[in-house]
Scaffold this active site. Structure first.
Site, PDB file in Angstrom:
ATOM      1  N   GLU A  50     -62.950  22.979 -27.248  1.00 20.92           N
ATOM      2  CA  GLU A  50     -62.930  23.645 -25.943  1.00 20.92           C
ATOM      3  C   GLU A  50     -63.616  25.007 -25.959  1.00 20.92           C
ATOM      4  O   GLU A  50     -64.126  25.459 -24.933  1.00 20.92           O
ATOM      5  CB  GLU A  50     -61.494  23.778 -25.442  1.00 20.92           C
ATOM      6  CG  GLU A  50     -60.867  22.442 -25.019  1.00 20.92           C
ATOM      7  CD  GLU A  50     -60.230  21.697 -26.181  1.00 20.92           C
ATOM      8  OE1 GLU A  50     -60.377  22.145 -27.337  1.00 20.92           O
ATOM      9  OE2 GLU A  50     -59.588  20.656 -25.937  1.00 20.92           O
ATOM     10  N   PHE A 112     -44.228  19.524 -23.806  1.00 23.32           N
ATOM     11  CA  PHE A 112     -45.325  19.148 -24.698  1.00 23.32           C
ATOM     12  C   PHE A 112     -46.652  19.698 -24.157  1.00 23.32           C
ATOM     13  O   PHE A 112     -46.968  19.537 -22.985  1.00 23.32           O
ATOM     14  CB  PHE A 112     -45.405  17.621 -24.837  1.00 23.32           C
ATOM     15  CG  PHE A 112     -46.566  17.185 -25.707  1.00 23.32           C
ATOM     16  CD1 PHE A 112     -46.590  17.506 -27.066  1.00 23.32           C
ATOM     17  CD2 PHE A 112     -47.637  16.493 -25.164  1.00 23.32           C
ATOM     18  CE1 PHE A 112     -47.674  17.128 -27.854  1.00 23.32           C
ATOM     19  CE2 PHE A 112     -48.705  16.112 -25.951  1.00 23.32           C
ATOM     20  CZ  PHE A 112     -48.727  16.427 -27.296  1.00 23.32           C
ATOM     21  N   GLN A 113     -47.387  20.339 -25.012  1.00 21.96           N
ATOM     22  CA  GLN A 113     -48.675  20.965 -24.669  1.00 21.96           C
ATOM     23  C   GLN A 113     -48.562  21.960 -23.507  1.00 21.96           C
ATOM     24  O   GLN A 113     -49.479  22.102 -22.713  1.00 21.96           O
ATOM     25  CB  GLN A 113     -49.756  19.907 -24.380  1.00 21.96           C
ATOM     26  CG  GLN A 113     -50.152  19.151 -25.653  1.00 21.96           C
ATOM     27  CD  GLN A 113     -51.437  18.353 -25.520  1.00 21.96           C
ATOM     28  OE1 GLN A 113     -51.799  17.900 -24.441  1.00 21.96           O
ATOM     29  NE2 GLN A 113     -52.139  18.177 -26.629  1.00 21.96           N
ATOM     30  N   LYS A 162     -49.960  19.333 -13.204  1.00 21.69           N
ATOM     31  CA  LYS A 162     -50.385  17.938 -13.135  1.00 21.69           C
ATOM     32  C   LYS A 162     -49.911  17.262 -11.847  1.00 21.69           C
ATOM     33  O   LYS A 162     -50.643  16.479 -11.240  1.00 21.69           O
ATOM     34  CB  LYS A 162     -49.865  17.176 -14.353  1.00 21.69           C
ATOM     35  CG  LYS A 162     -50.500  15.797 -14.506  1.00 21.69           C
ATOM     36  CD  LYS A 162     -50.070  15.118 -15.795  1.00 21.69           C
ATOM     37  CE  LYS A 162     -50.769  13.772 -15.940  1.00 21.69           C
ATOM     38  NZ  LYS A 162     -50.337  13.080 -17.168  1.00 21.69           N
ATOM     39  N   MET A 472     -74.078  40.844 -42.055  1.00 18.46           N
ATOM     40  CA  MET A 472     -73.859  42.177 -41.501  1.00 18.46           C
ATOM     41  C   MET A 472     -72.646  42.833 -42.152  1.00 18.46           C
ATOM     42  O   MET A 472     -72.635  44.037 -42.402  1.00 18.46           O
ATOM     43  CB  MET A 472     -73.690  42.104 -39.979  1.00 18.46           C
ATOM     44  CG  MET A 472     -73.625  43.461 -39.306  1.00 18.46           C
ATOM     45  SD  MET A 472     -75.120  44.449 -39.584  1.00 18.46           S
ATOM     46  CE  MET A 472     -76.096  44.003 -38.145  1.00 18.46           C
TER      47      MET A 472
END
Lengths: 571, 183
Positions: A50, A112-113, A162, A472
């Site tokens: 993502e 969940f999630q 949802k 760097m």
């Protein structure tokens, strides 16, 4: 017309002229993905992580000037967006991120999630929304796009439960937004404009520092006309590169920590500094107390909170760079500053005499690769850089000609930005060559998006500058930490074989003599191509302003002394 | 407590902000103060005269530059409709304190006398304690608490400052300021 929340998301995006969405489906955004099957107008790009979706939307937005969109699910998917949102926030990139959320009945239940996504992303978004009622959704979509693109742009996140995606309501897309607390910018004060014009009229040694705001406001024409009319040299911030062509006689190239010495010396010696669409970042100013000590300062800036944040200007024009440059252009008289330009030109000659490219080095060094890349691409490619030494060498040695030509994570300094952002860039400009320039370190942070490049069949060219270190960081360790290289030596895979595993062509380059041929081969190859340059390891980026030092106190490029083999021992 | 006009001098500033009354808005304001490292002395929020708009008063410690930044950054929050620095304006600034003081037969009357002088009130009495309610300027409350600390303070709560400008210099801030005798 009754529509589900999921349909409203797509209907709204149709009205916002969205064409491409970067994302990944999951449990809490499945209704939106299911509804996508009814909207073939959209092109969906499946990402491999993502973070990639956020950077792709960012790259798409930076090239197209439109709002980039990414779409992911709840919990870990949403937290994976955070780096990409922070990157866009720091660099003022217009984006809308849509995340699925657990159903309203489970909110706050550690479902969940489930993650408190609006809470997590609050500091890294311009604004965000949690939608718990389908009747609010169309309004929220409208506001989100408006806020993302209006005023100083930035990312806006919409977290949609949802059940809201499944619920139905009458769909009416609002014609306008009414946000009592949203003021894009104040507008130009006539008195300030008069004062600015007077300061410009009186200045003997004026200098413009141009930033990202010039490109975002589509004001490069105005900047150039203004600079030419009043004969004022222009230095640019990293994100401002391309504000005027670097081959223009008034261009001094980049200023700041790794800016050219003549640009930084011009800042310290100028008697008037005109800052346009930039925010005096610490990488530009160095030690604030000693920044531009002789200068009156005019700040052209849209975001009032940036005015006086780091540097207190004598005059500020609070407006879009196009509006303020047009206003100034109408006020200022044509002027010449030959003596000042001569002084800068003397400094520039000294810079050029020290240029590493003038040393006839046989070894494969990154600045050479960057300059040859400029020749190969005719200076016209879109270059997407990662973060580190290669990023600075690209900024120094690729002479940018156009706005929106260089994409890089300037504010946040996000390693791993380049490859996914290039995917977005190529989607926005399918006919323009897009080149990734990355280091071995940063490339390994998001290299999984090579699969996205292949799935989308994008002809992106990838240049990896492999010096076997987090370069760097190693440079800082060498200069400021007694050369103790802890945690910086780095093993890498055989990048060309790795590319082959993805079905991507590639070539390893170890010799300076091969550089041109390899770049040419990649440029002519019809599909994506990966070039790994195994460069000399311990090369440093110069000039450098040490952290905390004034911008005039540069670690200069070492003077060129030819060794017996033509190799400069100082390098 | 008025701020001096000197920059770089750390002083108290009183700022009023109007916010949309929506879930999470106060969190945005507090989060902004935290991440921008603004040193907030007190913060109160409640309803305003307009339905759907909350009114926030906060006192911030810092120099003029910091307060200027706090105000500009607050303005950037989409749910903040207006911000006004009233530090240098004639304004009524009040806070309330509730103090439970432990007393016995010998100290009760002393405490009641102090409460009287400060025009505070005793709002609860029990055998061994009284609860004092005080409303006033911040420094009056400070001074009362100072005196009461000579007895046993068992519990104390202060609301933080709420403020309103005097006369016409109210929300629009452009009316003529009519000075009235201090209340």
């Amino acid at each position: 017309m009754k529509l589900t929340g999921a349909q409203i998301v797509w209907e709204s995006m149709l009205r916002e002229q969205v064409e491409v969405v970067f994302g990944m489906p999951g449990g809490a955004n499945l209704p939106i993905y299911d509804a996508l099957s009814q909207y073939p107008q959209f092109h969906h790009v499946l990402v491999r992580h993502e973070q990639g979706a956020a950077h792709m939307a960012d790259g798409y937005a930076r090239v197209s000037g439109k709002v980039g969109v990414c779409l992911v699910t709840s919990g870990p998917a949403a937290t994976n967006l955070v780096t990409g949102l922070a990157t866009a926030m720091m660099d003022s990139v217009p984006m809308v991120a849509i995340t699925g959320q657990v159903p309203t009945s489970l909110l706050g239940n550690d479902a969940f999630q489930e993650t408190d996504v609006t809470g997590v992303t609050q500091p890294v978004t311009k604004h965000n929304y949690l939608v718990t009622d389908v009747r609010e959704l169309a309004q929220v979509m409208k506001e989100a796009f408006h806020i993302a693109r209006t005023g100083r742009p930035g990312p806006v996140l919409i977290d949609i439960c949802k059940d809201v995606q499944n619920d139905s309501t009458d769909f009416v897309y609002p014609e306008e937004v009414k946000l009592a607390g949203f003021r894009p910018w104040r507008g130009i004060d006539e008195g300030a404009l008069e004062q600015a014009a007077t300061l410009i009229e009186q200045a003997q040694r004026p200098l413009i520092i141009a930033g990202h705001g010039v490109q975002m406001a589509h004001a490069t024409q105005e900047l150039r006309q203004f600079a030419e009319k009043a004969e004022i040299p222009v230095t640019m911030t990293l994100l401002g590169l391309g504000d005027i062509p670097e081959t223009h006689p008034l261009s001094l190239g980049m200023c700041g920590m790794h800016g050219e010495a003549h640009a930084n010396l011009a800042i310290q010696e100028c008697d008037l500094l005109i800052a346009v669409g930039m925010r005096f970042d610490d990488r530009v100013t160095g030690k604030l107390d000693e920044f531009a000590p002789n200068a009156r300062i005019i700040h052209l800036e849209m975001d009032e909170a940036e005015v006086g944040k780091n540097v207190q200007p004598d005059v500020a024009l609070i407006a879009d760079a196009k509006e303020s440059l047009q206003a100034l252009l109408a006020r200022v008289q044509a002027k010449r500053h030959q003596q000042w330009l001569k002084q800068i030109s003397d400094w520039r000659n000294e810079s050029e005499a020290r240029d590493i490219l003038r040393a006839e080095v046989d070894e494969l060094i990154p600045p050479y690769v960057m300059r040859q890349l400029w020749h190969t691409t005719g200076g016209d490619a879109i270059i997407v850089t990662d973060v580190g030494q290669h990023q600075m060498w690209e900024a120094q040695y690729y002479l940018h000609q156009h706005p929106r030509q260089l994409l890089t994570s300037g504010g946040l300094g996000t390693m791993g930005y380049a490859l996914p952002a290039a995917v977005g860039a190529q989607m926005a400009a399918p006919d323009t060559p897009v080149w990734v320039v990355a280091g071995d370190g940063g490339f390994q942070m998001t290299l999984q998006e090579m699969a996205t490049v292949m799935q989308e069949n994008l002809p992106i060219k990838i240049v990896i500058i492999n010096n076997g270190f987090l370069g760097m960081v190693r440079q800082w360790q060498q200069l400021f930490y007694g050369k103790r290289y802890t945690g910086t030596p780095m093993f890498s895979p055989d990048f060309v074989q790795l590319a082959a595993a993805y079905g991507m062509a590639g070539r390893t380059v170890k010799q300076k003599q091969e550089v041109n041929d390899a770049l040419q081969q990649a440029a002519e190859h019809p599909g994506p191509f990966l070039l790994e340059f195994q460069v000399k390891e311990e090369v440093n980026v110069y000039p450098m302003v040490a952290p905390g030092a004034a911008v005039g106190e540069l670690l200069r490029r070492p003077t060129i002394v030819q060794g017996p083999s033509g190799v400069n021992p100082a390098w | 407590m008025n701020a001096t006009v000197n920059a770089n001098q750390h002083t108290q500033h009183t700022v009023v902000a109007w916010l949309e009354d929506k879930p999470g808005v106060l969190n945005r304001v507090v989060g902004l103060f935290r991440r921008r490292n603004f040193n907030i002395e007190s913060l109160t929020v409640g309803h305003s005269e307009t339905p759907g708009i909350s009114r926030l008063t906060f006192v911030v410690n810092g120099d003029d530059h910091m307060v200027d930044q706090a105000i500009k950054q607050l303005y950037k929050l989409v749910n903040v409709t207006k911000v006004e620095n009233i530090t240098d304006k004639p304004a009524i600034k009040r806070e309330m304190a509730l103090v439970r003081v432990g007393v016995d037969g010998s100290t009760r009357s002393d405490v009641m006398q102090i409460v009287d002088i400060y025009r505070a009130r005793i709002v609860d009495v029990s055998m061994d304690s009284v609860v004092v309610q005080a409303v006033g300027r911040q420094e009056q409350i400070d001074s009362l608490l100072d005196l009461l600390s000579n007895y046993r303070i068992l519990e104390m709560v202060r609301t933080g400052v709420v403020a309103m400008t005097r006369g016409q210099a109210g929300r629009n801030g452009n009316g003529k300021i009519k000075r009235r005798a201090a209340l």
